[in-house]
Design an enzyme around this catalytic site. Structure first.
Site, PDB file in Angstrom:
ATOM      1  CG  ASP A 138      -3.532  -4.263  -3.158  1.00  0.00           C
ATOM      2  OD1 ASP A 138      -3.816  -3.793  -4.411  1.00  0.00           O
ATOM      3  OD2 ASP A 138      -4.517  -4.113  -2.374  1.00  0.00           O
ATOM      4  CB  SER A 158      -0.926  -0.084   1.169  1.00  0.00           C
ATOM      5  OG  SER A 158      -1.921   1.092   1.118  1.00  0.00           O
ATOM      6  CG  HIS A 167      -5.564  -2.666   0.831  1.00  0.00           C
ATOM      7  ND1 HIS A 167      -4.407  -2.697  -0.402  1.00  0.00           N
ATOM      8  CD2 HIS A 167      -5.294  -1.844   1.700  1.00  0.00           C
ATOM      9  CE1 HIS A 167      -3.709  -1.744   0.114  1.00  0.00           C
ATOM     10  NE2 HIS A 167      -3.820  -1.118   1.005  1.00  0.00           N
TER      11      HIS A 167
END
Length: 420
Positions: free
Chosen positions: A292, A269, A351
């Site tokens: 991700d 992230s 996620h």
């Protein structure tokens, strides 16, 4: 990583189940697959090495002057279960309960009770301060966490990769993005000792007016990644380290055991945005592994991709990625004939399939925290890790493990290549 409850009504419903003593419902929602000797834990690492871990904090009495990390490493121990009494706690300190309560936006009293109940007896099947395996030199990965996480939030990924013969340095960033962290500062008294100065998560509007603050955070994070590599180089050289935490292990054991010629940087992230910035700024990092990636903080940095020359693997979770995010990501995959840029997306994934939460929460709470996915969490993590290991083997010049290839082929229906 970002955590948000979808319904406080459901939380109250869950609390009422406990209060009513409905044990049948309680057992159903509490059923978890990973438990040993009464300890709930994340999955056992799949590689041939039992993993050890130790925490390191360096520098002076300021968070800007050093780094804070957990090191996962292959150990000399042969049976992880025989040493379960020395497994690491998933919550590194009780203050992290407060941190996750802040992240969840919960009423402090209720939130602390719930977080303590959910994670207070959770463990990582790695042996604290185990003796390092010194039979060979191991390649190194520096790992950058996402928003609301900390150095233990990705223990499944970090420990599993380490068990296959890697030293993984999981940074705990002190830029306000961790759920909770701290520095050690000089106490204002005659003794001049060090005391904990806690740094809670700084809530911000998400993808609205937060860009200036995200840029400030990226500057700190990039510096911390390079400082972590500086530290690892010193440890490998056998240099004296100013370890400001109470010493629990002889850091001299790291001398000469790290192969830092092809250092990898990985992240999830916001950590992926961090690693892209770091690859451009610090060419000592030779390979990037972006899990991700959250590209919002880099969306206006059109020229950044031209400064990133290293091989890159993006492993995306299907539910998180948006058209603007993929558009920014695509800048790092086009016109890269000189090196391999690969994008893989796991179908039916969310996620948090790359963090520990799905392995520590029962189904009921996975739904509440956005951790529930169509894909089985174990399959998602296995695919994520085997794709990572195959990519690293290729670019590190290691032999390909056929078992990794077979597992990826077995679950081929759960992923696709490229950016649509």
């Amino acid at each position: 990583m970002r955590i948000a409850f979808t319904s406080f009504a459901r939380v109250r419903q869950f609390a009422s189940v406990l209060a009513a003593g409905n044990l049948a419902v309680y057992r159903n929602i509490m059923e978890l697959p990973h438990s040993h000797d009464g300890k709930k834990h994340v999955p056992i690492p799949s590689g041939k090495y039992v993993v050890g871990c130790t925490d390191i904090m360096t520098g002076g009495p300021s968070k800007e002057d050093g780094c804070f990390l957990r090191v996962y490493y292959p150990s000399q121990i042969k049976d992880v279960y025989e040493h379960s009494s020395r497994w690491a706690s998933w919550l590194p300190h009780q203050k992290y309960v407060e941190g996750y309560t802040i992240v969840l936006g919960m009423i402090p009293f209720f939130g602390k009770k719930l977080i303590s109940w959910a994670f207070g007896n959770s463990y990582i099947p790695v042996v604290v301060d185990a003796e390092l395996c010194n039979e060979q030199r191991f390649p190194v990965i520096v790992f950058s966490h996402g928003l609301t996480a900390c150095r233990t939030a990705y223990s499944t990924f970090c420990s599993d990769i380490s068990s296959h013969g890697f030293i993984v340095a999981a940074i705990e960033h002190r830029d306000g993005s961790a759920c909770m962290t701290y520095s050690l500062e000089t106490e204002q008294n005659s003794k001049g000792g060090l005391v904990e100065s806690w740094i809670p998560y700084k809530p911000m509007q998400f993808e609205k007016d937060d860009m200036p603050f995200r840029q400030e955070q990226l500057e700190i994070r990039t510096r911390e990644c390079s400082q972590t590599l500086d530290l690892l180089l010193k440890l490998n050289d056998g240099a004296d380290i100013k370890h400001v935490l109470q010493a629990t292990v002889d850091l001299g054991m790291f001398k000469g055991v790290m192969d830092l010629s092809m250092t990898v940087i990985a992240g999830h992230s916001f950590g992926s945005a961090t690693l892209l910035r770091t690859l451009a700024a610090d060419k000592r990092f030779k390979i990037g592994m972006a899990m991700d990636a959250w590209m919002w903080p880099l969306k206006d940095e059109i020229e950044l991709a031209k400064s990133v020359e290293q091989p890159l693997l993006f492993i995306n979770m299907e539910a998180f990625q948006t058209a603007p995010n993929l558009k920014a990501m695509k800048r790092f995959t086009v016109d890269a004939d000189h090196t391999e840029r690969r994008v893989v997306t796991l179908k039916g994934s969310v996620h948090k399939n790359q963090v520990d939460l799905p392995f520590l929460l029962p189904l009921y709470l996975r739904r509440l925290t956005g951790s529930h996915s169509v894909i089985d969490p174990l399959v998602a993590m296995e695919l994520n890790n085997r794709l990572t290991l195959l990519y690293l083997s290729k670019h590190l010049g290691h032999p390909v493990d056929e078992d990794h290839s077979k597992l990826v082929e077995k679950h081929a229906e759960w992923y696709y290549e490229g950016i649509p």
